[in-house]
Design a protein around this motif. Structure first.
Motif, PDB file in Angstrom:
ATOM      1  N   SER A  11     -47.235 -29.743  -0.178  1.00 27.93           N
ATOM      2  CA  SER A  11     -47.150 -29.637   1.184  1.00 27.93           C
ATOM      3  C   SER A  11     -45.545 -29.845   1.759  1.00 27.93           C
ATOM      4  CB  SER A  11     -48.286 -30.487   1.937  1.00 27.93           C
ATOM      5  OG  SER A  11     -49.275 -30.092   1.251  1.00 27.93           O
ATOM      6  N   ILE A  12     -44.928 -30.966   1.234  1.00 24.69           N
ATOM      7  CA  ILE A  12     -43.792 -31.583   1.789  1.00 24.69           C
ATOM      8  C   ILE A  12     -42.656 -30.389   1.518  1.00 24.69           C
ATOM      9  CG2 ILE A  12     -41.883 -33.217   1.370  1.00 24.69           C
ATOM     10  CD1 ILE A  12     -44.033 -34.895   0.635  1.00 24.69           C
ATOM     11  N   ARG A 108     -33.116 -25.469  -1.030  1.00 27.35           N
ATOM     12  CA  ARG A 108     -34.771 -25.772  -1.018  1.00 27.35           C
ATOM     13  C   ARG A 108     -35.134 -27.105  -1.343  1.00 27.35           C
ATOM     14  NH1 ARG A 108     -37.835 -21.044   0.037  1.00 27.35           N
ATOM     15  NH2 ARG A 108     -36.277 -19.262   0.252  1.00 27.35           N
ATOM     16  N   ALA A 109     -34.730 -27.621  -2.543  1.00 27.47           N
ATOM     17  CA  ALA A 109     -35.271 -28.762  -3.069  1.00 27.47           C
ATOM     18  C   ALA A 109     -34.588 -30.037  -2.084  1.00 27.47           C
ATOM     19  CB  ALA A 109     -34.580 -29.059  -4.396  1.00 27.47           C
ATOM     20  N   GLY A 110     -33.249 -29.633  -1.652  1.00 24.37           N
ATOM     21  CA  GLY A 110     -32.637 -30.565  -0.741  1.00 24.37           C
ATOM     22  C   GLY A 110     -33.622 -30.748   0.627  1.00 24.37           C
ATOM     23  N   ALA A 111     -33.907 -29.561   0.952  1.00 20.41           N
ATOM     24  CA  ALA A 111     -34.589 -29.775   2.275  1.00 20.41           C
ATOM     25  C   ALA A 111     -35.975 -30.345   2.165  1.00 20.41           C
ATOM     26  CB  ALA A 111     -34.860 -28.181   2.724  1.00 20.41           C
ATOM     27  N   ALA A 112     -36.482 -30.167   1.045  1.00 20.28           N
ATOM     28  CA  ALA A 112     -37.655 -30.913   0.693  1.00 20.28           C
ATOM     29  C   ALA A 112     -37.479 -32.281   0.615  1.00 20.28           C
ATOM     30  CB  ALA A 112     -38.560 -30.533  -0.808  1.00 20.28           C
ATOM     31  N   MET A 114     -35.157 -34.038   1.829  1.00 19.18           N
ATOM     32  CA  MET A 114     -34.556 -34.623   3.231  1.00 19.18           C
ATOM     33  C   MET A 114     -35.924 -34.935   4.068  1.00 19.18           C
ATOM     34  SD  MET A 114     -31.961 -35.898   4.902  1.00 19.18           S
ATOM     35  CE  MET A 114     -32.839 -37.032   5.776  1.00 19.18           C
ATOM     36  N   THR A 115     -36.754 -33.896   3.954  1.00 20.73           N
ATOM     37  CA  THR A 115     -38.181 -34.056   4.769  1.00 20.73           C
ATOM     38  C   THR A 115     -38.897 -35.312   4.184  1.00 20.73           C
ATOM     39  OG1 THR A 115     -38.170 -31.708   5.030  1.00 20.73           O
ATOM     40  CG2 THR A 115     -40.308 -32.724   5.290  1.00 20.73           C
ATOM     41  N   LYS A 116     -39.040 -35.411   2.919  1.00 20.05           N
ATOM     42  CA  LYS A 116     -39.652 -36.650   2.387  1.00 20.05           C
ATOM     43  C   LYS A 116     -39.015 -38.065   2.725  1.00 20.05           C
ATOM     44  CE  LYS A 116     -40.433 -39.031  -1.901  1.00 20.05           C
ATOM     45  NZ  LYS A 116     -39.415 -40.178  -1.469  1.00 20.05           N
ATOM     46  N   LEU A 117     -37.751 -37.855   2.772  1.00 24.17           N
ATOM     47  CA  LEU A 117     -36.832 -39.109   3.415  1.00 24.17           C
ATOM     48  C   LEU A 117     -37.188 -39.403   4.757  1.00 24.17           C
ATOM     49  CD1 LEU A 117     -33.575 -38.778   1.156  1.00 24.17           C
ATOM     50  CD2 LEU A 117     -35.057 -40.458   0.914  1.00 24.17           C
ATOM     51  N   PRO A 144     -32.941 -33.442  13.840  1.00 21.44           N
ATOM     52  CA  PRO A 144     -34.312 -33.721  14.808  1.00 21.44           C
ATOM     53  C   PRO A 144     -35.059 -34.956  14.616  1.00 21.44           C
ATOM     54  CG  PRO A 144     -34.433 -31.905  13.074  1.00 21.44           C
ATOM     55  CD  PRO A 144     -33.152 -32.371  13.193  1.00 21.44           C
ATOM     56  N   ASN A 145     -34.974 -35.303  13.280  1.00 18.96           N
ATOM     57  CA  ASN A 145     -35.576 -36.672  12.888  1.00 18.96           C
ATOM     58  C   ASN A 145     -34.836 -38.119  13.151  1.00 18.96           C
ATOM     59  OD1 ASN A 145     -38.182 -36.043  11.477  1.00 18.96           O
ATOM     60  ND2 ASN A 145     -36.952 -34.491  10.604  1.00 18.96           N
ATOM     61  N   LYS A 146     -33.538 -37.648  13.757  1.00 22.27           N
ATOM     62  CA  LYS A 146     -32.664 -38.963  14.062  1.00 22.27           C
ATOM     63  C   LYS A 146     -32.281 -39.789  12.989  1.00 22.27           C
ATOM     64  CE  LYS A 146     -33.974 -38.759  18.888  1.00 22.27           C
ATOM     65  NZ  LYS A 146     -34.764 -37.636  18.937  1.00 22.27           N
ATOM     66  N   VAL A 147     -32.022 -39.013  11.761  1.00 24.27           N
ATOM     67  CA  VAL A 147     -31.596 -39.734  10.629  1.00 24.27           C
ATOM     68  C   VAL A 147     -30.104 -39.553  10.340  1.00 24.27           C
ATOM     69  CG1 VAL A 147     -31.645 -39.953   8.107  1.00 24.27           C
ATOM     70  CG2 VAL A 147     -33.828 -39.549   9.405  1.00 24.27           C
ATOM     71  N   MET A 148     -29.333 -40.598  10.081  1.00 22.54           N
ATOM     72  CA  MET A 148     -27.927 -40.379   9.914  1.00 22.54           C
ATOM     73  C   MET A 148     -27.625 -40.097   8.650  1.00 22.54           C
ATOM     74  SD  MET A 148     -25.042 -40.659  11.632  1.00 22.54           S
ATOM     75  CE  MET A 148     -23.409 -39.956  10.977  1.00 22.54           C
ATOM     76  N   LEU A 149     -26.855 -38.673   8.340  1.00 17.23           N
ATOM     77  CA  LEU A 149     -26.574 -38.157   7.188  1.00 17.23           C
ATOM     78  C   LEU A 149     -25.060 -38.405   7.019  1.00 17.23           C
ATOM     79  CD1 LEU A 149     -27.757 -36.707   4.600  1.00 17.23           C
ATOM     80  CD2 LEU A 149     -27.157 -34.339   5.855  1.00 17.23           C
ATOM     81  N   VAL A 150     -24.559 -39.103   5.867  1.00 16.56           N
ATOM     82  CA  VAL A 150     -23.126 -38.975   5.471  1.00 16.56           C
ATOM     83  C   VAL A 150     -23.002 -38.492   4.093  1.00 16.56           C
ATOM     84  CG1 VAL A 150     -21.255 -40.626   5.406  1.00 16.56           C
ATOM     85  CG2 VAL A 150     -23.053 -41.080   6.883  1.00 16.56           C
ATOM     86  N   SER A 151     -22.269 -37.434   3.811  1.00 13.34           N
ATOM     87  CA  SER A 151     -21.896 -36.759   2.882  1.00 13.34           C
ATOM     88  C   SER A 151     -20.703 -37.279   1.864  1.00 13.34           C
ATOM     89  CB  SER A 151     -21.830 -35.321   2.839  1.00 13.34           C
ATOM     90  OG  SER A 151     -21.481 -34.813   1.839  1.00 13.34           O
TER      91      SER A 151
END
Length: 439
Positions: A11-12, A108-112, A114-117, A144-151
């Motif tokens: 589902s995630i 797609r795996a990255g989106a899944a 990130m959604t989990k995290l 939109p989930n207000k998570v700071m992403l630093v690459s």
């Protein structure tokens, strides 16, 4: 970490794919998707350390897929940083928790992942991703989930453009400079070596196309000619054969061919070009996407000779004030020397912890509000993360000087860096032969 049922994991992944298609447009097909042969279920490849209290951060990096050979070189940095921080008291009085996810070099795996995290693990910040196409997918969920992403390694100029438009609302930064700078450095290097006519071949995603665009503009400004400008060669990341692309990239008698590749598919492309005989007398120019110790072996040999012998390339280098201490810590804890992008990954994690301490709250909003202040503020210069945390706890301001560089993050989340020039020797080993700073 609590076990997650297969149904929930599916589902995630499904939810994440929906986000990706809706928010990232073409990044979901096929330009940014590596043919890993795996499904988007990163929860099965994630690990958690520490407790549920205090600051929780994640990592979203490739241990498998097209960039695994480079991604695996940086994987140890984030746990090492977390262990270091926890040994000196943690953040805001509590230990830091780390959740690690393999993004499979797949949007797609990255989106899944990130959604989990963001929704299950409820992290405040994430170190990731490496592939620009994966980061494009992840940041559309992080914001939109207000998570700071630093690459530590997504270098596409697209992120600068979107940050300027306000798309990321401050929830994006990177510790590796954008490819506008690397393309400039490589174009200057090509002209310095006397190359007047260059063709390009790139992986068809944000990274490849963004690099191509920046290189073409710069090389032409320097007086060079792009042989295949009207018919650029861009290969599908899912491709397994490259005979047509190889013939097209080397047509027209160029002095050199700029090849912006990922390691797995790139090795197949270069091998195909060599087997066709079109590489003879043509200089191969490479970039950071393939700089790993195993890449020359992946491309292969002709008898005793490595196919890649003599190729040259660029990669974001590290010259920060904290680099010596970082290298020593790595050697003491892990042995040997850190690989490519390990300093950038360390700095990304360091900025997340320092910003949370500066904000005095373990939230993505708090980190986003303070990350530029601790990276490029008017405070005391510090190279030691523990010293920085102590000063922040005491109410003082800091200016963190990283291992990769000064990490002066600007309003668009960008930094400026130095580049190593590398080549492949007769023995198949990669060695750095120069440094270049784009001007």
């Amino acid at each position: 970490m609590k076990k997650i049922s297969a149904a929930l994991t599916f589902s995630i992944a499904t939810l994440a794919i929906g986000f990706l298609v809706g928010a990232c447009g073409d990044n979901s097909t096929p330009n940014g998707t590596a043919n890993t042969g795996s499904t988007a279920t990163p929860a099965a490849n994630s690990t958690t350390t520490s407790s549920d209290k205090g600051l929780k951060i994640g990592s979203l990096l490739p241990t498998t897929g097209d960039l695994a050979s480079v991604g695996q070189q940086m994987l140890g940095s984030v746990p090492l940083l977390v262990d270091t921080v926890n040994a000196c008291g943690g953040v805001n009085g509590e230990p830091v928790t780390l959740v690690q996810v393999d993004d499979q070099t797949d949007p797609r795996a990255g989106a899944a992942g990130m959604t989990k995290l963001a929704t299950l693990d409820k992290v405040a910040g994430v170190v990731g991703s490496f592939a620009s196409s994966v980061s494009s997918a992840a940041v559309s969920i992080a914001t939109p989930n207000k998570v700071m992403l630093v690459s530590p390694g997504s270098t596409s100029p697209v992120f600068t453009e979107k940050a300027q438009k306000g798309d990321y609302k401050g929830f994006w930064a990177r510790t590796a400079p954008p490819d506008t700078y690397q393309a400039l450095a490589l174009a200057q290097l090509a002209r310095k070596k006397g190359f007047k006519r260059v063709s390009t071949v790139v992986i068809n995603n944000d990274y490849g196309v963004g690099f191509e665009k920046a290189f073409v503009q710069t090389f032409e400004k320097l007086g060079g000619t792009i042989v295949n400008k009207d018919k650029p060669v861009r290969y599908d990341p899912k491709a397994q054969t490259f005979d047509t692309e190889a013939a097209a990239a080397f047509a027209g008698k160029p002095d050199a061919v700029l090849a912006v590749l990922y390691a797995e598919t790139g090795s197949l492309f270069l091998k195909a070009a060599y087997q066709q005989g079109v590489t003879k007398g043509v200089q191969i120019l490479l970039t950071d996407g393939v700089k790993s110790p195993t890449f020359p072996e992946q491309v292969g040999k002709d008898g005793d000779k490595f196919i890649l012998t003599g190729a040259i390339g660029t990669v974001p280098g590290s010259n920060g004030k904290a680099l010596e201490a970082f290298n020593k810590l790595w050697k003491d804890k892990k042995g040997g020397a850190p690989g490519e992008y390990a300093p950038q990954a360390w700095d990304a994690a360091a900025l997340l912890t320092l910003a949370a301490q500066a904000a005095k709250e373990n939230t993505g909003v708090g980190i986003a509000g303070k990350i530029r202040e601790v990276a490029d503020g008017p405070g005391t210069e510090v190279t030691d993360v523990c010293e920085g945390l102590k000063l922040l706890k005491d109410g003082q301001k800091i200016n963190y000087q990283g291992a990769s560089g000064n990490v002066d993050v600007d309003a668009n989340g960008d930094v400026v860096g130095v580049y190593d020039v590398w080549t492949v020797g007769d023995d198949g080993k990669i060695k750095v032969i120069d440094k270049v700073t784009p001007k």
